[in-house]
Scaffold this motif. Structure first.
Motif, PDB file in Angstrom:
ATOM      1  N   GLY A 107     118.153  11.237  43.922  1.00 48.91           N
ATOM      2  CA  GLY A 107     118.856  10.706  42.779  1.00 48.91           C
ATOM      3  C   GLY A 107     120.317  10.377  42.991  1.00 48.91           C
ATOM      4  O   GLY A 107     120.945   9.837  42.107  1.00 48.91           O
ATOM      5  N   GLY A 108     120.891  10.676  44.147  1.00 50.04           N
ATOM      6  CA  GLY A 108     122.301  10.381  44.371  1.00 50.04           C
ATOM      7  C   GLY A 108     122.552   8.967  44.850  1.00 50.04           C
ATOM      8  O   GLY A 108     123.695   8.558  45.008  1.00 50.04           O
ATOM      9  N   GLN A 109     121.485   8.226  45.076  1.00 51.35           N
ATOM     10  CA  GLN A 109     121.638   6.854  45.552  1.00 51.35           C
ATOM     11  C   GLN A 109     122.041   5.959  44.387  1.00 51.35           C
ATOM     12  O   GLN A 109     121.394   5.961  43.353  1.00 51.35           O
ATOM     13  CB  GLN A 109     120.310   6.384  46.151  1.00 51.35           C
ATOM     14  N   PRO A 110     123.109   5.182  44.554  1.00 51.69           N
ATOM     15  CA  PRO A 110     123.501   4.264  43.483  1.00 51.69           C
ATOM     16  C   PRO A 110     122.418   3.200  43.257  1.00 51.69           C
ATOM     17  O   PRO A 110     121.608   2.923  44.143  1.00 51.69           O
ATOM     18  CB  PRO A 110     124.778   3.613  44.011  1.00 51.69           C
TER      19      PRO A 110
ATOM     20  N   PHE B 283     124.340  -3.190  46.803  1.00 53.39           N
ATOM     21  CA  PHE B 283     124.750  -2.262  45.754  1.00 53.39           C
ATOM     22  C   PHE B 283     125.941  -2.864  45.021  1.00 53.39           C
ATOM     23  O   PHE B 283     126.985  -3.103  45.635  1.00 53.39           O
ATOM     24  CB  PHE B 283     125.156  -0.907  46.350  1.00 53.39           C
ATOM     25  N   PRO B 284     125.827  -3.104  43.721  1.00 47.05           N
ATOM     26  CA  PRO B 284     126.977  -3.623  42.975  1.00 47.05           C
ATOM     27  C   PRO B 284     128.002  -2.519  42.720  1.00 47.05           C
ATOM     28  O   PRO B 284     127.703  -1.329  42.860  1.00 47.05           O
ATOM     29  CB  PRO B 284     126.353  -4.104  41.659  1.00 47.05           C
ATOM     30  N   ASP B 285     129.210  -2.935  42.341  1.00 50.41           N
ATOM     31  CA  ASP B 285     130.216  -1.963  41.911  1.00 50.41           C
ATOM     32  C   ASP B 285     129.618  -1.139  40.777  1.00 50.41           C
ATOM     33  O   ASP B 285     128.771  -1.624  40.019  1.00 50.41           O
ATOM     34  CB  ASP B 285     131.468  -2.666  41.388  1.00 50.41           C
ATOM     35  N   GLY B 286     130.048   0.107  40.654  1.00 54.86           N
ATOM     36  CA  GLY B 286     129.501   0.947  39.597  1.00 54.86           C
ATOM     37  C   GLY B 286     130.414   2.092  39.231  1.00 54.86           C
ATOM     38  O   GLY B 286     131.548   2.190  39.707  1.00 54.86           O
ATOM     39  N   VAL B 287     129.886   2.961  38.392  1.00 50.08           N
ATOM     40  CA  VAL B 287     130.595   4.157  37.948  1.00 50.08           C
ATOM     41  C   VAL B 287     129.761   5.361  38.372  1.00 50.08           C
ATOM     42  O   VAL B 287     128.543   5.384  38.197  1.00 50.08           O
ATOM     43  CB  VAL B 287     130.801   4.144  36.420  1.00 50.08           C
TER      44      VAL B 287
ATOM     45  N   GLY C 253     132.245   9.592  36.555  1.00 46.65           N
ATOM     46  CA  GLY C 253     133.088   8.799  35.675  1.00 46.65           C
ATOM     47  C   GLY C 253     134.040   7.863  36.411  1.00 46.65           C
ATOM     48  O   GLY C 253     134.605   6.964  35.807  1.00 46.65           O
ATOM     49  N   GLN C 254     134.238   8.081  37.698  1.00 48.03           N
ATOM     50  CA  GLN C 254     135.143   7.241  38.481  1.00 48.03           C
ATOM     51  C   GLN C 254     134.389   6.034  39.046  1.00 48.03           C
ATOM     52  O   GLN C 254     133.209   6.128  39.383  1.00 48.03           O
ATOM     53  CB  GLN C 254     135.748   8.040  39.638  1.00 48.03           C
ATOM     54  N   PRO C 255     135.055   4.899  39.182  1.00 51.57           N
ATOM     55  CA  PRO C 255     134.387   3.716  39.735  1.00 51.57           C
ATOM     56  C   PRO C 255     134.196   3.836  41.249  1.00 51.57           C
ATOM     57  O   PRO C 255     134.876   4.623  41.907  1.00 51.57           O
ATOM     58  CB  PRO C 255     135.355   2.580  39.403  1.00 51.57           C
ATOM     59  N   PHE C 256     133.253   3.067  41.776  1.00 53.41           N
ATOM     60  CA  PHE C 256     133.088   2.953  43.222  1.00 53.41           C
ATOM     61  C   PHE C 256     132.807   1.495  43.550  1.00 53.41           C
ATOM     62  O   PHE C 256     132.296   0.747  42.725  1.00 53.41           O
ATOM     63  CB  PHE C 256     131.960   3.859  43.750  1.00 53.41           C
TER      64      PHE C 256
ATOM     65  N   GLU D 117     138.370   7.976  49.781  1.00 58.50           N
ATOM     66  CA  GLU D 117     137.665   6.989  48.958  1.00 58.50           C
ATOM     67  C   GLU D 117     136.190   7.358  48.865  1.00 58.50           C
ATOM     68  O   GLU D 117     135.597   7.815  49.839  1.00 58.50           O
ATOM     69  CB  GLU D 117     137.791   5.605  49.593  1.00 58.50           C
ATOM     70  N   ASP D 118     135.608   7.156  47.712  1.00 56.33           N
ATOM     71  CA  ASP D 118     134.179   7.384  47.530  1.00 56.33           C
ATOM     72  C   ASP D 118     133.459   6.099  47.908  1.00 56.33           C
ATOM     73  O   ASP D 118     133.700   5.048  47.311  1.00 56.33           O
ATOM     74  CB  ASP D 118     133.872   7.786  46.093  1.00 56.33           C
TER      75      ASP D 118
END
Length: 171
Positions: A41-44, A72-76, A85-88, A129-130
């Motif tokens: 479940g940790g995969q964006p 993978f698109p940009d996400g939170v 809650g932080q963007p990646f 950086e994440d």
């Protein structure tokens, strides 16, 4: 008794309430699920697609090449990531397999692993950086071996990936 109830007492209290203690199978399942909770479940959210290229990979001169694209698109980040809650930033990654019997088997297994969210995760790099990274399944991201070793020829790669996927429960 206060708030220092042990889990054993909790099971005992459930038993007295008519629910009974959990079975050994349930206790083992709960322990395994807790141990591996971080692995699933940790995969964006992303997409995996592939195409056949009419060119061979070093070490596979008579086979075409399967080019796999991971997008993978940009996400939170969610609670399954380092900083909820932080963007990646999104990421695009390309991997390669020989288009032969073994390569097609590995492609199917990688597809299953991707759908089970076992291939990628978000982690914090050395710069703080994440970023989206692969988990424990290596991908060949170069068609030829460069300084990184992420290319071909590699006669053990397909066998190694199948074993790692099998160890991760993907068959």
């Amino acid at each position: 008794m206060g708030s220092n109830h042990s889990s054993g007492k909790h099971h005992c209290n459930q038993y007295l309430n008519g629910q009974g203690p959990p079975s050994l199978v349930q206790q083992a399942t709960d322990e395994v699920n807790e141990k591996y909770k971080g692995l699933n479940g940790g995969q964006p959210a992303g997409q995996m697609t592939w195409v056949i290229l009419h060119k061979d990979l070093p070490g596979f001169p008579s086979d075409n090449t399967v080019q796999i694209s991971f997008i993978f698109p940009d996400g939170v980040q969610t609670d399954k990531h380092p900083h909820p809650g932080q963007p990646f930033a999104g990421r695009r990654l390309t991997a390669y397999l020989p288009d032969n019997h073994e390569g097609r088997k590995v492609l199917k297994l990688l597809d299953r692993a991707f759908n089970q969210q076992l291939l990628f995760t978000l982690s914090t790099n050395k710069e703080g950086e994440d970023v989206i990274t692969t988990k424990s399944i290596p991908l060949k991201t170069e068609t030829e071996r460069g300084g990184s070793g992420d290319g071909y020829p590699d006669s053990d790669y397909l066998r190694t990936v199948r074993k790692l996927l099998r160890d991760a429960g993907v068959q």
